[in-house]
Design an enzyme around this catalytic site. Sequence first.
Site, PDB file in Angstrom:
ATOM      1  N   ASP A 278      -5.975  10.113 -34.682  1.00 30.89           N
ATOM      2  CA  ASP A 278      -5.008   9.294 -33.943  1.00 30.89           C
ATOM      3  C   ASP A 278      -5.803   8.348 -33.058  1.00 30.89           C
ATOM      4  OD1 ASP A 278      -3.046   8.222 -32.278  1.00 30.89           O
ATOM      5  OD2 ASP A 278      -2.748  10.082 -31.140  1.00 30.89           O
TER       6      ASP A 278
ATOM      7  N   GLY B 137      -5.595   5.620 -30.440  1.00 30.39           N
ATOM      8  CA  GLY B 137      -4.720   4.963 -29.486  1.00 30.39           C
ATOM      9  C   GLY B 137      -5.418   3.832 -28.768  1.00 30.39           C
ATOM     10  N   ASN B 138      -4.724   3.213 -27.836  1.00 28.93           N
ATOM     11  CA  ASN B 138      -5.317   2.124 -27.073  1.00 28.93           C
ATOM     12  C   ASN B 138      -6.425   2.612 -26.150  1.00 28.93           C
ATOM     13  OD1 ASN B 138      -3.658  -0.206 -27.898  1.00 28.93           O
ATOM     14  ND2 ASN B 138      -1.991   0.986 -27.011  1.00 28.93           N
ATOM     15  N   SER B 139      -6.294   3.836 -25.651  1.00 29.74           N
ATOM     16  CA  SER B 139      -7.273   4.378 -24.703  1.00 29.74           C
ATOM     17  C   SER B 139      -8.221   5.390 -25.337  1.00 29.74           C
ATOM     18  CB  SER B 139      -6.552   5.035 -23.515  1.00 29.74           C
ATOM     19  OG  SER B 139      -5.755   4.102 -22.823  1.00 29.74           O
TER      20      SER B 139
ATOM     21  N   TYR C 145      14.091  -0.726 -36.797  1.00 25.19           N
ATOM     22  CA  TYR C 145      13.506  -2.066 -36.719  1.00 25.19           C
ATOM     23  C   TYR C 145      13.799  -2.860 -37.993  1.00 25.19           C
ATOM     24  CZ  TYR C 145      10.602  -1.488 -32.489  1.00 25.19           C
ATOM     25  OH  TYR C 145      10.159  -1.333 -31.193  1.00 25.19           O
TER      26      TYR C 145
ATOM     27  N   GLY D   2       4.744   0.296 -33.453  1.00 25.06           N
ATOM     28  CA  GLY D   2       3.473   1.002 -33.448  1.00 25.06           C
ATOM     29  C   GLY D   2       3.554   2.256 -34.303  1.00 25.06           C
TER      30      GLY D   2
ATOM     31  N   ASP E 268       2.061   4.965 -34.109  1.00 26.36           N
ATOM     32  CA  ASP E 268       2.066   6.220 -33.360  1.00 26.36           C
ATOM     33  C   ASP E 268       3.492   6.665 -33.043  1.00 26.36           C
ATOM     34  OD1 ASP E 268       2.351   4.002 -31.678  1.00 26.36           O
ATOM     35  OD2 ASP E 268       1.162   4.869 -30.047  1.00 26.36           O
TER      36      ASP E 268
ATOM     37  N   ASP F 126       6.370   9.805 -25.497  1.00 29.01           N
ATOM     38  CA  ASP F 126       4.923   9.733 -25.644  1.00 29.01           C
ATOM     39  C   ASP F 126       4.364   9.056 -24.397  1.00 29.01           C
ATOM     40  OD1 ASP F 126       2.273   9.381 -26.347  1.00 29.01           O
ATOM     41  OD2 ASP F 126       2.706   8.740 -28.394  1.00 29.01           O
TER      42      ASP F 126
END
Length: 240
Positions: free
Chosen positions: A6, A8-10, A91, A98, A100, A120
Amino acid sequence: MELDIDIGNSFLKWRCRDGAVVVARGQVATQSLAGSLFSELSGFALNKVRIGSVASADVDTEVARQLKDGFAIEPVFARTQAQGAGVVNSYAEPERMGVDRWLAMVAAYQVSGGACCVVDCGSAITVDWVSAQGVHQGGYIIPGLNLMQDALFNRTAKVKRRDAVVTAIEPGINTESAVQNGAAYVLSALAERVARECEVNEARLFICGGDGALFAELIEHVECLQPDLVLDGLQWVCEG
């Protein structure tokens, strides 16, 4: 053995399983990809790698390169779908959601078998609702704790961050603690509303993300914490 990742942005999180048993797991800052990410898996025979990523193409390319060089395996990247594994995306352009969020919703619905809510708590906080029939009802995207705090610390000339400020929901007694605790206060209010709406809608609550434990504690629903929810969704989305 199967490896799920996974990105993620961080943070980049990964776990390796031999059947149902997790044999290794790790985490690294997404922007710190120097060296081998998967040195703990040296000598392991990986037969499948699945990735869900909201990071940049450069990050995805680097992770794929390390997997190819270290294990001679090409990863499968999960993509957000219009529908899959019993869940229908709300959508009109699914690819704009995203992956995730999609992975977490799919995993939550597969576990609950009915109405559910996924919170989340990462760099951003996302709240998504899925009906008993598996139809995504829509969601919310809110700045995460660090983003809320940084917006004031970084964009307000006279508000400066100090070390060792403990985050709580009591009123702050100086500017720094007022900013820190204010963000937690907002999170607490969100947690209470989500818990109330889950009860009204008879929806099962799932909580994940780096600040998920704090969110769960605020509403005393620690049993709802599912830190691997995004990783859990990879099998359903990549192979469903």
